[in-house]
Design an enzyme around this catalytic site. Sequence first.
Site, PDB file in Angstrom:
ATOM      1  N   LYS A 188       0.933  -1.144  -0.033  1.00  0.00           N
ATOM      2  CA  LYS A 188      -0.134  -0.147  -0.020  1.00  0.00           C
ATOM      3  C   LYS A 188       0.839   1.271   0.000  1.00  0.00           C
ATOM      4  CE  LYS A 188      -2.055   2.716   2.847  1.00  0.00           C
ATOM      5  NZ  LYS A 188      -1.894   4.140   2.209  1.00  0.00           N
ATOM      6  N   GLU A 262       9.249   1.291  11.324  1.00  0.00           N
ATOM      7  CA  GLU A 262      10.155   2.197  11.070  1.00  0.00           C
ATOM      8  C   GLU A 262       9.569   3.372  11.389  1.00  0.00           C
ATOM      9  OE1 GLU A 262      12.128   5.148  10.060  1.00  0.00           O
ATOM     10  OE2 GLU A 262      12.152   4.255   8.204  1.00  0.00           O
ATOM     11  N   CYS A 296      13.170  10.947   7.781  1.00  0.00           N
ATOM     12  CA  CYS A 296      13.039  10.512   9.189  1.00  0.00           C
ATOM     13  C   CYS A 296      14.232  10.510  10.063  1.00  0.00           C
ATOM     14  CB  CYS A 296      12.354   9.210   9.234  1.00  0.00           C
ATOM     15  SG  CYS A 296      13.376   7.784   8.427  1.00  0.00           S
ATOM     16  N   GLU A 396       8.864  15.700  16.118  1.00  0.00           N
ATOM     17  CA  GLU A 396       9.289  15.560  14.940  1.00  0.00           C
ATOM     18  C   GLU A 396       8.601  16.730  13.794  1.00  0.00           C
ATOM     19  OE1 GLU A 396      10.706  12.238  11.854  1.00  0.00           O
ATOM     20  OE2 GLU A 396       8.594  11.992  12.625  1.00  0.00           O
TER      21      GLU A 396
END
Length: 493
Positions: A188, A262, A296, A396
Amino acid sequence: MADSGRDGRSAVQNREHLFVGGAWIRPGIGKTIEVVSPHTECVVAQVAAAGPVDVDLAVRSARAAFDRGPWPRLDILDRVDVVRRLETLYDKRRPDMADLITTEMGAPTTFANRAQVSLPWMTMKALIDAAADFSWQEVRPGHYGQDIVIRREPVGVVAIIVPWNMPQFLTVIKLIPALLAGCTIVLKPSPEAPLDALLLADMLEEVGLPPGVVSVLPGGRDVGEHLVAHPDIDKVSFTGSTAAGRQVAAACASGLTRTSLELGGKSAAIVLDDADPETVAAGIRSASLSNSGQICNALTRILVPANRSRDYVDALSTVMSSMRIGDPADPSTEVGPLVTRRQQTRVRNYIELGQREGARLIVGGTERPSHINRGWYVCPTLFADADNGMRIAREEIFGPVLTVISYRDVDDAVTIANDSEYGLAGSVWTSDIDLGLTIAARVRTGTFGVNQGYTMDPAAPFGGMKSSGYGRELGHEGFAGFVDTKSISIGKP
């Protein structure tokens, strides 16, 4: 076929079908995803949207292919031959793939060609080579004198869910080990960046995988939730935000589905006082601001010695002020747009928050660059005089925003680096390599760099600690995530 865009990019196909089990079919819900250019803010393609009924069909096809099909039962060398054909075809289509990624999510074309496409291709080659060295089966002497056969068998039907920021790299590091292990897969991609995944589906069709081995289902959150919760999924491999990762983990736990995650990061660069400011700034430029800061493992907290703080802030300011912002299709562009208006608003809100919290704005801010009158841009932004308790230092941001924090001594720097819910990456900058390695051992992250940002080496396992997730990708550890280990003891006849 859509017309070629204003920027001279290749024409982008509208995709009306989903790739399910090796065949292109009409979606069950009859809806489409509009792919919008982050640079022009115009629709560049319409893509068929998957729904729960398509997930059910894809999983059913994958289940049949795993339980009764040839793919899991092929010799590893035969699977390697098929994946090697995919790698050869991928190499030929790299320019097309890079063009699509620049168009759909705004990655500067130089970065797209190098990191978004060439890195996945090189990783694919490395994983194919590594498959020959992986211990798929071994014999060891048992404690009671009999031989023990250890087999590593494919885990089953795998759901792969990837985000938009590095779509091909994050797909390849999951898809290729899963294929080589003998798994069947439902992929996906993100609705913000589905075009590259559909081009990959074209290649998968061309190499001639058996029916049911791979499906590609662009879709939104509902598709991901249905896929993760599906009872016939044996393993979920997910990359995305920490908040979404927690939801995935909870759903997998209820069904005892294996999972690897992750997730996010807020990585620290520890700069020691013997490091050259210009060298550090040049390294941070690449390690923190590539892909417009949408990575990331970007180094977003820059920890500098208090007695030399001004030297490093000045060097960073000079580098960040000089970065060329603009059309991602222009080879000279270093910073492109953010992926969506929503992401642009999020990053701008954090910049305003940093100023309210008392950090000193050195470079950048919330305004769009003066020479750009449209697109979801944010100028590279540098804060100084921050502390690690500020939200801009803890959360973040996922954009071109860096925060400089001063420390007293090395112990204080390590304490600040570890004072984070995240543990994905980090670095230390010093002329003393031995000291750098000592510091690397003290910082709780899954990956680390000495005098560089963490280098994504296909031979090295990649993943995080704490709220940055669990499980590892790449290296032999990447194969281990897609196999079950079976022990067989052999007695005398």
